[in-house]
Design a protein around this motif. Structure first.
Motif, mmCIF file in Angstrom:
data_model
loop_
_atom_site.group_PDB
_atom_site.id
_atom_site.type_symbol
_atom_site.label_atom_id
_atom_site.label_comp_id
_atom_site.label_asym_id
_atom_site.label_seq_id
_atom_site.Cartn_x
_atom_site.Cartn_y
_atom_site.Cartn_z
ATOM 1 N N LEU A 143 -3.181 -7.487 -7.878
ATOM 2 C CA LEU A 143 -4.432 -6.954 -7.325
ATOM 3 C C LEU A 143 -4.805 -5.623 -7.945
ATOM 4 O O LEU A 143 -5.972 -5.332 -8.150
ATOM 5 N N GLY A 144 -3.813 -4.795 -8.210
ATOM 6 C CA GLY A 144 -4.060 -3.505 -8.839
ATOM 7 C C GLY A 144 -4.024 -3.643 -10.351
ATOM 8 O O GLY A 144 -3.806 -4.726 -10.893
ATOM 9 N N ASP A 145 -4.210 -2.515 -11.041
ATOM 10 C CA ASP A 145 -4.260 -2.549 -12.498
ATOM 11 C C ASP A 145 -2.915 -2.280 -13.171
ATOM 12 O O ASP A 145 -2.807 -2.426 -14.379
ATOM 13 N N ALA A 146 -1.900 -1.862 -12.410
ATOM 14 C CA ALA A 146 -0.615 -1.511 -13.016
ATOM 15 C C ALA A 146 0.535 -2.069 -12.191
ATOM 16 O O ALA A 146 0.366 -2.491 -11.052
ATOM 17 N N LYS A 147 1.714 -2.037 -12.801
ATOM 18 C CA LYS A 147 2.920 -2.531 -12.133
ATOM 19 C C LYS A 147 3.291 -1.653 -10.938
ATOM 20 O O LYS A 147 3.744 -2.143 -9.911
ATOM 21 N N TYR A 174 2.194 -8.030 1.327
ATOM 22 C CA TYR A 174 1.825 -6.642 1.587
ATOM 23 C C TYR A 174 2.722 -6.044 2.664
ATOM 24 O O TYR A 174 3.053 -6.709 3.651
ATOM 25 N N ASP A 175 3.063 -4.795 2.481
ATOM 26 C CA ASP A 175 3.697 -4.023 3.536
ATOM 27 C C ASP A 175 2.582 -3.288 4.266
ATOM 28 O O ASP A 175 1.804 -2.562 3.647
ATOM 29 N N LEU A 176 2.488 -3.496 5.571
ATOM 30 C CA LEU A 176 1.482 -2.821 6.387
ATOM 31 C C LEU A 176 2.175 -1.895 7.366
ATOM 32 O O LEU A 176 3.183 -2.258 7.961
ATOM 33 N N GLN A 188 0.249 -1.673 1.289
ATOM 34 C CA GLN A 188 0.819 -1.613 -0.042
ATOM 35 C C GLN A 188 1.127 -3.020 -0.515
ATOM 36 O O GLN A 188 1.881 -3.751 0.112
ATOM 37 N N SER A 189 0.505 -3.399 -1.635
ATOM 38 C CA SER A 189 0.799 -4.712 -2.197
ATOM 39 C C SER A 189 2.099 -4.626 -2.986
ATOM 40 O O SER A 189 2.451 -3.582 -3.523
ATOM 41 N N LEU A 190 2.796 -5.749 -3.041
ATOM 42 C CA LEU A 190 4.052 -5.788 -3.783
ATOM 43 C C LEU A 190 3.793 -6.326 -5.174
ATOM 44 O O LEU A 190 2.989 -7.222 -5.370
#
Length: 193
Positions: A143-147, A174-176, A188-190
Motif C-alpha cells: 500500500l505504501g511506497d517503501a518497504k 494491519y496493526d490497529l 500500520q500496514s505490514l
C-alpha cells in the motif's frame, strides 16, 4: 508428677485456623479455562512474533446511517477499547469528516524466507470502526511506497486501499491501536512481499 493433656485444645485451635483459612480463600476450586470461558472471558492468545499480545474481541463505533455492504455495524463501541489488534481491512470510507474502516481479526506469521509477514485471513463478518481525527497512518509496500513504514494522510490511505481489488485486500494485514472509546488512533500496514 502431673501430666497435662493439651491435645484437644491444639486440635481445636488447628481446626479453627483451617476453617478460617478456607473462609478467607473462598473455598473455590480452579476449573481452569472452562471457568474463564463460562464467565465471559476467553483464554489469552499466544503473543505474536513482534512481541505484542493481541486481544481477541473486535468492535467499533458505527456511524449513523447505513454501513457498507458486507459489514456489520457494532453498537458496543468499546470491545477493542485501549487495545492493539491485528486485522484485515476490507473497505474504508470517509463520511461526516471521519474515516471508517471495515475490519475483522486475522493472524500474522513471519515469512519463512523473507523479512516480511504472511497474513492468515480471519473468518466471520467485518465490523465497522471509526478513526480519530488525528489518527496516525503508517503504510509500507504494497500500500505504501517503501518497504519500511512511512506516514500518510487518512485520505491517501482510503484512496490507496479502495483502489486495490478486493482479492488483494484480503492478503494485507494491519496493526490497529484503539483509544479508550474504541476508536482507531494508529494504523500500520505490514510489509508483505
Amino acid at each position: 508428677m502431673r501430666v497435662v493433656h493439651r491435645r484437644p485444645a491444639t486440635v481445636r485451635c488447628l481446626t479453627a485456623l483451617t476453617l478460617g483459612m478456607l473462609a478467607l480463600t473462598g473455598c473455590s476450586t480452579d476449573d481452569g479455562p472452562a471457568a474463564a470461558t463460562a464467565s465471559g472471558t476467553s483464554a489469552a492468545p499466544a503473543p505474536s512474533p513482534d512481541g505484542t499480545a493481541p486481544s481477541t474481541a473486535p468492535t467499533g463505533t458505527a456511524p449513523t446511517g447505513t454501513a457498507p455492504s458486507g459489514t456489520k455495524p457494532s453498537g458496543t463501541g468499546t470491545r477493542w477499547a485501549g487495545t492493539k489488534q491485528f486485522v484485515q481491512i476490507d473497505d474504508a470510507r470517509t463520511a461526516d469528516g471521519r474515516t471508517y474502516l471495515s475490519v475483522r481479526p486475522a493472524q500474522k506469521k513471519p515469512h519463512p524466507q523473507f523479512e516480511a509477514w504472511v497474513i492468515v485471513p480471519g473468518e466471520g463478518p467485518y465490523t465497522e470502526v471509526s478513526m480519530t481525527e488525528d489518527a496516525q497512518v503508517l503504510l509500507s509496500v504494497p500500500l505504501g511506497d517503501a518497504k519500511h513504514p512511512a506516514a500518510y494522510a487518512q485520505a491517501d490511505f482510503v484512496g490507496r486501499l479502495t483502489a486495490r481489488p478486493s482479492s488483494d485486500r484480503a492478503l494485507l494485514g494491519y496493526d490497529l491501536s484503539f483509544d479508550g472509546e474504541g476508536r482507531v488512533t494508529r494504523v500500520q500496514s505490514l510489509y508483505t512481499p
